[in-house]
Design an enzyme around this catalytic site. Structure first.
Site, PDB file in Angstrom:
ATOM      1  N   TRP A  16       0.826  -1.203   0.000  1.00  0.00           N
ATOM      2  CA  TRP A  16       0.000   0.000   0.000  1.00  0.00           C
ATOM      3  C   TRP A  16       0.861   1.254   0.000  1.00  0.00           C
ATOM      4  O   TRP A  16       0.604   2.205  -0.745  1.00  0.00           O
ATOM      5  CB  TRP A  16      -0.945  -0.023   1.189  1.00  0.00           C
ATOM      6  N   GLY A 141     -10.613   3.973   2.087  1.00  0.00           N
ATOM      7  CA  GLY A 141     -11.602   3.696   1.056  1.00  0.00           C
ATOM      8  C   GLY A 141     -11.354   2.387   0.353  1.00  0.00           C
ATOM      9  O   GLY A 141     -10.387   1.679   0.649  1.00  0.00           O
ATOM     10  N   LYS A 196     -14.489  -3.083   8.746  1.00  0.00           N
ATOM     11  CA  LYS A 196     -14.816  -3.873   7.557  1.00  0.00           C
ATOM     12  C   LYS A 196     -13.890  -5.081   7.437  1.00  0.00           C
ATOM     13  O   LYS A 196     -14.255  -6.093   6.828  1.00  0.00           O
ATOM     14  CB  LYS A 196     -14.775  -3.012   6.295  1.00  0.00           C
ATOM     15  N   THR A 253     -13.490  -5.426   0.007  1.00  0.00           N
ATOM     16  CA  THR A 253     -12.707  -6.291   0.895  1.00  0.00           C
ATOM     17  C   THR A 253     -13.340  -7.663   1.066  1.00  0.00           C
ATOM     18  O   THR A 253     -12.643  -8.646   1.289  1.00  0.00           O
ATOM     19  CB  THR A 253     -12.532  -5.618   2.271  1.00  0.00           C
ATOM     20  N   ASN A 261      -7.468 -10.010   4.318  1.00  0.00           N
ATOM     21  CA  ASN A 261      -8.417 -10.456   5.337  1.00  0.00           C
ATOM     22  C   ASN A 261      -9.340 -11.529   4.777  1.00  0.00           C
ATOM     23  O   ASN A 261      -9.613 -12.529   5.450  1.00  0.00           O
ATOM     24  CB  ASN A 261      -9.224  -9.254   5.855  1.00  0.00           C
TER      25      ASN A 261
END
Length: 346
Positions: A16, A141, A196, A253, A261
């Protein structure tokens, strides 16, 4: 758009951090990418690649790697903090020991600290002396690093207590591939981004168990209700959870193999235990740590979070994944509108 060229440090050379460094370099900024592995930094500088995290991606020449934190911080006024939640305090401590002038810190991680139950912006404010911290901005986001590095269309949100700082960060990043919105609800943005990951772990488990789209749709929808219930209790706006850092981040996600995840949950659903999963992943799975925090937050704010509770039992109480799903389905009957009216406070 015309923009002023700035020197910006990206702290964390994972997938990232590297992808965001590419966005900044595409916008003609001078980007200093810091990582703790000298071999990786040499690879970035000599070959313009970060093979471990973004294989086959050629990095722009505007990115220079640094293994020295002091060199990376020299001459910058803004840093992008792209390290796991568990490393935030240590890294901010190192930065504070080096830095003499105020910095704007843009954090791009998604998590909550167990026990203290602090959001990442609060951790930064607690750890960094006030005279060194100009502003904290969160960027969050629905955004996979793999797709950002390919310059696929992506939209994110920035938020801060100081919205002038958020506007400046919006200008740093926005381009034709990477669209950036602002949102003044920093609590909702951080809570949505963190929680999330719990629902994505659960979605991976249902896929690993062989369940289909019905189960995933249920998890996403009911998971959003849990996130919104807790977020509202913590002071967030319910509208935030219908946006990019709410339903948007949940969708990306919970449905993509890019999501670590989801991948971790998928392995759990296939029968691996938590330690086996973490060993196989080789990268931080933020949702595991956040599940602990969510369990504690649910107790603190007296919020009903059955999906988070079930996932906690699978991760930390050795409950069989299928048994956890069965227990969720066997709960007493409810009216869906009760939840919606409570979330919307109507």
């Amino acid at each position: 758009m015309e923009r002023k060229r700035e020197s910006i440090a990206v702290i964390g050379a994972g997938s990232w951090g590297t992808a965001l460094a590419m966005v900044l370099a595409d916008n003609n900024h001078e980007v200093k990418l810091w990582g703790h592995n000298p071999v990786q930094i040499k690879e970035i500088n000599e070959h313009h690649i970060n093979k471990k995290y973004l294989p086959d991606i050629l990095l722009p020449e505007g990115i220079t790697g640094f293994a020295s934190m002091e060199e990376a911080l020299f001459g910058v006024n803004t840093i992008i903090l792209a390290v796991p939640t568990k490393a935030i305090r240590e890294v901010i401590g190192k930065i504070s020991a080096i830095r003499k002038e105020p910095l704007t810190v843009v954090h791009v991680s998604k998590g909550i600290e167990p026990d203290t139950l602090l959001r990442i912006s609060e951790m930064i404010e607690e750890e960094m002396p006030a005279n060194l911290l100009a502003s904290v901005v969160v960027l969050s986001g629905p955004s996979h690093a793999e797709e950002v590095s390919l310059r696929h269309p992506t939209t994110v949100t920035v938020s801060s207590k100081n919205m002038a700082a958020a506007d400046q960060v919006q200008d740093l990043f926005i381009n034709n591939n990477f669209r950036v919105y602002t949102n003044p609800d920093i609590v909702g943005v951080e809570i949505g981004g963190a929680l999330k990951n719990i629902i994505a772990l659960a979605a991976g488990i249902t896929d690993g168990l062989g369940y289909g789209d019905n189960a995933k749709a249920a998890l996403i929808t009911r998971g959003l209700a849990e996130i919104a219930r807790l977020g509202m209790k913590m002071g967030a706006s319910p509208l935030t959870f219908s946006g990019l850092t709410g339903i948007g981040d949940l969708i990306v996600t919970c449905t993509s193999v890019h999501s670590r995840n989801w991948r971790a949950g998928h392995l759990l659903g296939k029968g691996q235990n938590l330690q086996e999963v973490l060993d196989n992943m080789g990268m931080v799975v933020e949702g595991v740590r956040t599940t602990k925090a969510a369990k504690q937050l649910a107790v603190k704010y007296e919020v009903n979070m059955p999906i988070a509770d079930a996932l906690y039992d699978v991760l930390f109480n050795n409950v069989n994944a299928k048994d956890a799903v069965d227990s969720l389905m066997a709960r007493g009957k409810k009216d869906e509108m009760d939840d919606l009216t409570n979330v919307l406070d109507i």
